[in-house]
Structure formats: C-alpha cells, structure tokens
Design an enzyme around this catalytic site. Structure first.
Site, mmCIF file in Angstrom:
data_model
loop_
_atom_site.group_PDB
_atom_site.id
_atom_site.type_symbol
_atom_site.label_atom_id
_atom_site.label_comp_id
_atom_site.label_asym_id
_atom_site.label_seq_id
_atom_site.Cartn_x
_atom_site.Cartn_y
_atom_site.Cartn_z
ATOM 1 C CD GLN A 144 35.171 33.295 48.758
ATOM 2 O OE1 GLN A 144 34.588 33.876 47.868
ATOM 3 N NE2 GLN A 144 34.644 33.070 49.938
ATOM 4 C CG ASP A 154 37.872 34.749 44.719
ATOM 5 O OD1 ASP A 154 36.862 34.671 45.457
ATOM 6 O OD2 ASP A 154 38.152 33.875 43.880
#
Length: 465
Positions: A71, A234
């Site tokens: 991210q 994720d």
C-alpha cells in the site's frame, strides 16, 4: 478445471499463485525478488511480475487474474505515461514532515471525519506533498498518480508508455480498488469518493486519479483476453484470502506487526492510531501497525545465542508473567503507541527473575502485549473481536501459539502458512469471473484452548509509558 491467478507484489518480492477457481487449491506458483530500498523503479516490479508468471508456467490457461500489492507507494506519471521518478515506498520516511504540515493545515479531526485516516509519512498524500516541496519540477510534470497495484494492473491490461506497451499511455484507464485507495489520504472510505481538495492540497494541482472499482468489478482484460480483477492493498488482500468476516481480528507478525478487522462501519480515529481503511469485500478494515514484531524475537534469540525454536522452548519452561520480568519492546521507536524516539526497556529485574527462561518468555509476552495494545485501539473503534487469526512466520512457533492463548481473552486460531495476499487476489479473480465471491476453505494448523492469564497484561500495563 477453471484456473485463476492472484499476485502479491510486496515490498520484498512478487509472488503469484494459480488456483482452481472452484476450490482455491493451488495448482502452481512462482516468485521473483524486488530490489531493496525505500524508493524503487516501478519497472523492477513489472520485470518481477513477468518473471514470476513465467516461473508459474504462464497464463495461457488462466481465465482471470488480480493483483494485490504493497500500500501507499507513490507512482507518478507524466502525460505520456512515463514514470517521472522512482516510486517512494510506504516505508520511506522522508515525508514525515510533509504529513505534519498537512495535519497542521487541515486538522487531524477534519481528516478523520472526511477520510477516516490522518496522514502519516507512509501515506501517498504525504509523499506527494514532499514531492511538491522537495522536487517542484517533478511535481509540476505529474499528470497522473497511481499506487503500485494500480500501475501493475494498468500494465497487465496493455497500457503504458508508447513503445513499451500495446495500447499506449491512456491515463484514464488507470484503476484501483477501495482498499488501496483508502490508504492514500485523499480518498474517503466514509463517502466512497476522492476528496480532490485534499489531493490538490498535497500535490499542488489536479491530476488523473485511478477509477475506484467495487468488489468483484473487473478492471478490464489483458490483450490475450484474460479477465483482470480490481486488485487490493496487501492487508485487505490477506483478509480476503483468510475469509475474515465480522467478528474476526487478524494479527500479522512480520518484521513489523499489524492488527486489523473486517467491520460494517468505518473508523474515524482523530489520533491517527487506527487507520480507517476500506476492505476488499465492500466493508471496512480498521488497522493499526506496530514497528516491532518478529524482530523482537530475533534480537532476544541472538542475545541468548539460541534459535527461534530454542527461544520458544526456553519460554515455555517459565511461568506466565516471566517472574515479573517485563520487556517493553520499542527497539526502534514505536508507531502504536506513537513513540518514534523510544527504545526498548526491561523492567522487573531481580536476582530471582533475571534468568534465560524468563527473558525468553518476556520477549514473547512483550511481542504479544504490543499487539494486544493495538487490539485495544481497534476495539475502541467499535470492533467486535470474537476470534483472532494469527499469521506470519512467528505464528508457527508453539510458544507464540500457547502464550497468545494466555494473553488474549478470545479464541486464537493459527491458519496453515500460506500466501494469503496472493490468495485474496485469486479470490478476486474468481469473483470477477463468476460474479460471486467464492467461499474457499481455510486450513487451520493450531487452535490452542483459551488459557487467559491476566497477570501478563497487568504487568505490561503497569510499565506502559
């Protein structure tokens, strides 16, 4: 058998799993490494993805694919679709002052109410403000901003710079999903829309932002015809891969630690402790992160001259509470609680308590109590914790499993080790292919009985700064 593929493009590597769309069983897989560092050329991710796909036997027989990824990373493109500078990753902290500047201008409470998050150095908005301040010429060239998984999805679909892609630099074809967008600090998990005022405050001007796809909504197709899913950040990918639902809390013990839960309402924590992210299923994912997790065990095992298995065996010979020895494990500062300049401290040292066995146990108790503090913060946002799923390499240590059952008051479950981010992306791929979210079974390796010992948390709280 219909096959689907899921990708985990993480900080360290790219992993792909190719699974049976009906059962989730892994048919084959591949992996390739990423460069080290906190800023990386996105082309390295693309090369790793193509290598991992090749190692997994290619996609000729794969009906759909989706990409989960790290991210927050900042990928900035010019009007020709070319990357302007290396991407700053989530763990690049040069944007810490930029985050403070944004909070000073807007206010933490305002950010929390508008977006569900408050900027920290990790978030994309902070990195864009850093770019605006430190590299104004590069900032002025920015025509589009993407996250790592957005850019890889775009490239998979055939888009990219002229001469390097089949379909060329169509910036309006960039897509993302709710979970990754919610980590930018300019897309709101509360409203479900971009906050363009906050975006432009960060970068200094408008730019193309990826279209935010809903769960199960396809991004498009690869030139070969393979369907492409929306992708995910994720942690949201891991939650999807684990089949986490309301009442489940996930503790991930990696180098750093995370605690997150799937909820039906967004979090709005003005302290910034709990990030009010969206998940990949249409719900929400309040999350905290700790800087110190498995490396606590690395440090104490090295100090004692033992392996991780031996550390666990030593710990289990000591009593709960480690004879009063308490490790506050802020070895390199801490994010939850926010003590960036803190160091680790060992409390309760007496001639009787200072033994190898107690120190080993204090390390594991300190690790788990730090995550328990995170769970308290998430619960304060209204999260109902009825089951705790613990993942990551350290979760396989029998001592961690047994002591976790003594630290937490609710049942602890240890899933079988797996690539849960990539599996979550494969769930997305099957979802866009069939129109329904698949319910793949979760394999459990351990489920210790609840053995709550209040002394562990009470001692830790007594020394908490």
């Amino acid at each position: 058998m219909t096959l689907v593929a899921g990708v985990d493009s993480s900080t360290q590597s790219c992993k792909i799993v190719i699974t049976d769309a009906a059962t989730g069983a892994i048919v084959r897989q591949g992996r390739a490494s990423h460069p080290n560092g906190t800023e990386v050329a996105p082309s390295a991710w693309w090369e790793a993805l193509t290598s991992a796909i090749a190692e997994a036997g290619g996609l000729d027989d794969v009906a759909a694919i989706s990409v989960g990824g790290q991210q927050h990373g900042m990928v900035v493109l010019d009007e020709n679709g070319r990357v302007i500078r290396d991407a700053l990753l989530w763990n690049d902290t040069r944007s810490a002052q930029a985050a403070r500047d944004l909070i000073a201008e807007v206010g933490a409470e305002e950010y929390a109410q508008r977006l569900g998050v408050v900027p920290v150095a990790s978030f994309t908005a902070s990195k864009l403000r850093w770019l605006r301040d430190a590299e104004p010429e590069n900032a002025a060239r920015v025509a589009a901003v993407a996250l790592p998984h957005d850019w890889l999805t775009w490239r998979l679909r055939g888009f990219g710079p002229a001469g390097e892609s089949e379909l060329g630099p169509v910036l309006d074809e960039l897509t993302t999903d709710r979970s990754d967008a919610s980590g930018t600090a300019y897309w709101s998990a509360i409203s479900g829309e971009y906050d363009l005022d906050l975006f432009e405050r960060a970068l200094g001007h408008s730019a193309v932002l990826p279209r935010v796809l809903g769960p199960g909504e396809p991004a498009g197709t690869m030139p070969s015809g393979t369907l492409v899913g929306p992708g995910a950040g994720d942690n949201a990918g891991a939650a999807l891969g684990l089949g986490a639902a309301s009442g489940d809390v996930v503790l991930s013990i990696g180098t750093s630690g995370t605690v997150f839960a799937v909820t039906e309402t967004p979090a709005t924590d003005a302290s910034g402790t709990v990030a009010g992210f969206a998940d990949a299923s249409g719900l929400f994912l309040p999350l905290i992160a700790t800087l110190n997790a498995a490396r606590i065990l690395d440090s104490i095992a090295a100090l004692l001259g033992v392996s991780h298995d031996e550390l666990g065996a030593l710990a289990l010979t000591a009593e709960p509470g480690a004879g009063g020895l308490v490790l506050q494990p802020y070895f390199e500062g801490e994010r939850t609680p926010n003590f960036p300049d803190a160091t680790a401290t060992l409390f309760g040292m007496t001639l009787g308590s200072t033994t190898r066995e107690n120190l080993a146990r204090a390390a594991i108790e300190g690790l788990l109590c730090g995550l328990a503090d995170g769970l308290e913060a998430v619960r304060a946002q209204g999260v109902d914790a009825r089951r705790i799923l613990i993942v990551g390499g350290a979760a396989q240590n029998p001592a961690v499993q047994q002591i976790a059952a003594q630290v937490f008051e609710v049942p602890v479950v240890i899933p079988t080790p797996g690539e849960y981010v990539a599996t979550g992306a494969a769930v997305q791929a099957a979802w866009v292919l069939t129109g329904d979210r698949p319910a793949w079974p979760l394999s459990i390796v351990a489920e210790p009985e609840v053995d709550f010992r209040p002394v562990i948390r009470e001692q830790y709280r007594a020394h908490r700064a």
